[in-house]
Design a protein around this motif. Structure first.
Motif, mmCIF file in Angstrom:
data_model
loop_
_atom_site.group_PDB
_atom_site.id
_atom_site.type_symbol
_atom_site.label_atom_id
_atom_site.label_comp_id
_atom_site.label_asym_id
_atom_site.label_seq_id
_atom_site.Cartn_x
_atom_site.Cartn_y
_atom_site.Cartn_z
ATOM 1 N N ASN A 203 0.801 -1.221 0.000
ATOM 2 C CA ASN A 203 0.000 0.000 0.000
ATOM 3 C C ASN A 203 0.835 1.273 0.000
ATOM 4 O O ASN A 203 0.537 2.228 -0.725
ATOM 5 C CB ASN A 203 -0.937 0.015 1.215
ATOM 6 C CG ASN A 203 -2.164 -0.857 1.013
ATOM 7 O OD1 ASN A 203 -2.479 -1.241 -0.113
ATOM 8 N ND2 ASN A 203 -2.859 -1.177 2.092
ATOM 9 N N TRP B 290 2.139 1.897 -3.479
ATOM 10 C CA TRP B 290 1.085 2.316 -4.406
ATOM 11 C C TRP B 290 0.782 3.794 -4.186
ATOM 12 O O TRP B 290 0.666 4.568 -5.145
ATOM 13 C CB TRP B 290 -0.188 1.506 -4.189
ATOM 14 C CG TRP B 290 -0.144 0.076 -4.630
ATOM 15 C CD1 TRP B 290 -0.459 -1.017 -3.876
ATOM 16 C CD2 TRP B 290 0.214 -0.428 -5.924
ATOM 17 N NE1 TRP B 290 -0.314 -2.168 -4.611
ATOM 18 C CE2 TRP B 290 0.096 -1.841 -5.878
ATOM 19 C CE3 TRP B 290 0.627 0.165 -7.116
ATOM 20 C CZ2 TRP B 290 0.366 -2.658 -6.959
ATOM 21 C CZ3 TRP B 290 0.904 -0.645 -8.201
ATOM 22 C CH2 TRP B 290 0.783 -2.036 -8.120
ATOM 23 N N TYR B 291 0.659 4.181 -2.937
ATOM 24 C CA TYR B 291 0.280 5.561 -2.620
ATOM 25 C C TYR B 291 1.370 6.543 -3.011
ATOM 26 O O TYR B 291 1.103 7.575 -3.639
ATOM 27 C CB TYR B 291 -0.019 5.678 -1.118
ATOM 28 C CG TYR B 291 -0.401 7.067 -0.691
ATOM 29 C CD1 TYR B 291 -1.689 7.551 -0.890
ATOM 30 C CD2 TYR B 291 0.532 7.913 -0.083
ATOM 31 C CE1 TYR B 291 -2.039 8.835 -0.499
ATOM 32 C CE2 TYR B 291 0.195 9.191 0.303
ATOM 33 C CZ TYR B 291 -1.093 9.648 0.099
ATOM 34 O OH TYR B 291 -1.432 10.920 0.486
ATOM 35 N N GLY C 91 0.578 5.857 -7.430
ATOM 36 C CA GLY C 91 -0.650 6.638 -7.477
ATOM 37 C C GLY C 91 -1.833 5.807 -7.959
ATOM 38 O O GLY C 91 -1.758 4.591 -8.151
ATOM 39 N N LYS C 92 -2.929 6.479 -8.162
ATOM 40 C CA LYS C 92 -4.147 5.806 -8.620
ATOM 41 C C LYS C 92 -3.945 5.214 -9.998
ATOM 42 O O LYS C 92 -3.402 5.856 -10.890
ATOM 43 C CB LYS C 92 -5.306 6.799 -8.634
ATOM 44 C CG LYS C 92 -6.657 6.169 -8.955
ATOM 45 C CD LYS C 92 -7.782 7.175 -8.814
ATOM 46 C CE LYS C 92 -9.129 6.516 -9.070
ATOM 47 N NZ LYS C 92 -10.253 7.472 -8.896
ATOM 48 N N LEU D 128 -7.637 5.360 -3.387
ATOM 49 C CA LEU D 128 -6.746 6.442 -3.767
ATOM 50 C C LEU D 128 -7.545 7.633 -4.336
ATOM 51 O O LEU D 128 -8.610 7.444 -4.889
ATOM 52 C CB LEU D 128 -5.737 5.962 -4.810
ATOM 53 C CG LEU D 128 -4.711 4.940 -4.302
ATOM 54 C CD1 LEU D 128 -4.001 4.280 -5.474
ATOM 55 C CD2 LEU D 128 -3.701 5.636 -3.406
#
Length: 302
Positions: A111, A114-115, A119-120, A302
Motif C-alpha cells: 500500500n 502504491w500511494y 498513485g491511482k 486512492l
C-alpha cells in the motif's frame, strides 16, 4: 557485512550480497501509466539525480560517518592539519558529483508504495534480478540493497576505512600535492561507492534495492532533464533495458525480452479487469516484453 572489530576485508555492498546470500528472484519498480508507456516504448528506466529524491539525508547518512573517521584515522598518518584539510576537501568534492538512482523494492503489492510512487491506477513491474544485475554491470551501474540506521552506517563506515588504511599508510610523507590529490580522489570515490546504499532507519519499511551510478558534474555527458514541480529541471540518467548487442543493433521485438516477467496492476483502475490486464499485456508484448499480468489484492482507496 562483518563488524569493524572483526578486521575482515570488507566487500562493496553489491558484491557482499551476491557473494554471501541469495538475492530475491524479482525486484519491483512502482510507477504510473505515463512512465510505464515510456519504459515499454523506449526500453529505458530513468535514474534520478539523488538531490531530488524523498530523503533529505540521501548520501550524507553514510558519508558524514565515513568522513568523521577519515578525519581521525588520518591524524596518525599525516598529522592533524593535513587530516582536517583532506576531510574538508573530500566533503566539498563528493557534494559536487552527481549520483543517479533508480529504486526497486522486494514487495509486489504494498500500500505505501502504491500511494507514494504509483498513485491511482498505477503499476508495479517485476524485474528479473539476475538479468538486471547483468545490465547494470554492462552499463557501469551498481545494483544492491539499501541498508538502514545510524548504527549500521557507523559500523560499516569504520570497517570500510580500516580495510583501506594500508593504502594510505603506504604514501610517502611529507605528502606531496600530487599524492594529496590522489588521496582526496580515492576517499571521495570510496565514499560514493557506499553512501548511496544507506538511508535513515525511518525508511526501513521500504525494503529498497537500488540501481546506482556516480558521475562527475557533467553526468558523463549522458545526463538528460525533465521538468518536475517544485524543482523545475530534474537531472536523470537513462538506463537501457536492452543487452549490449541489442543496444548497438536495431531492437527486434519478435525476440521476447524476459527482463520483466511480471506486472502488477495497482488499485484505483476503473476499467474492467479483463480490459486493464489485456491492455497492459499488449503494451509490453508490442515492445518485446514477455510478462505475466496480475491484479493487486489491495483495497486501498486512492
Amino acid at each position: 557485512m562483518q563488524n569493524a572489530s572483526d578486521g575482515v576485508k570488507t566487500s562493496p555492498i553489491s558484491n557482499y550480497i551476491w557473494e554471501t546470500q541469495t538475492p530475491p528472484s524479482l525486484l519491483w519498480h512502482y510507477t504510473n501509466a505515463d512512465a510505464l508507456l515510456g519504459i515499454a516504448r523506449n526500453q529505458v528506466l530513468w535514474c534520478t539525480e539523488y538531490r531530488y529524491l524523498n530523503d533529505r539525508k540521501e548520501i550524507s547518512a553514510f558519508a558524514i560517518h565515513l568522513i568523521a573517521r577519515i578525519r581521525e584515522e588520518l591524524v596518525a598518518i599525516f598529522g592533524r592539519e593535513t587530516s582536517d584539510s583532506i576531510a574538508e576537501f573530500v566533503t566539498t568534492l563528493y557534494n559536487t558529483w552527481n549520483i543517479f538512482i533508480c529504486s526497486f523494492c522486494l514487495d509486489a503489492d504494498r500500500n505505501e508504495h502504491w500511494y507514494q510512487y504509483a498513485g491511482k491506477a498505477g503499476y508495479s513491474l517485476g524485474f528479473d534480478t539476475y538479468q538486471l544485475k547483468a545490465l547494470a554491470d554492462s552499463q557501469g551501474f551498481t545494483l544492491g540493497p539499501t541498508l538502514y540506521g545510524e548504527s549500521t552506517a557507523i559500523n560499516i563506515a569504520t570497517a570500510v576505512l580500516k580495510d583501506n588504511l594500508h593504502k594510505l599508510e603506504a604514501i610517502e610523507r611529507p605528502i606531496t600535492e600530487s599524492n594529496y590529490n590522489e588521496v582526496v580522489s580515492f576517499l571521495c570515490r570510496l565514499t560514493l561507492g557506499y553512501a548511496p546504499f544507506f538511508k535513515a532507519e525511518s525508511f526501513e519499511r521500504e525494503r529498497e534495492w537500488r540501481l546506482v551510478r556516480a558521475t562527475g558534474i557533467d553526468g558523463d555527458n549522458k545526463m538528460q532533464f525533465r521538468s518536475k514541480l517544485p524543482f523545475g529541471l530534474v537531472g536523470y540518467l537513462p538506463f537501457s533495458l536492452l543487452a549490449k548487442k541489442e543496444r548497438q543493433d536495431q531492437p527486434n521485438h519478435n525476440e521476447r525480452n524476459t527482463l520483466i516477467p511480471r506486472l502488477m496492476i495497482g488499485p484505483g483502475n476503473e476499467t474492467t479487469e479483463f480490459t486493464r490486464a489485456a491492455h497492459a499485456y499488449r503494451l509490453l508484448a508490442q515492445n518485446g516484453f514477455d510478462a505475466e499480468v496480475g491484479e493487486t489484492s489491495s483495497s486501498l482507496r486512492l
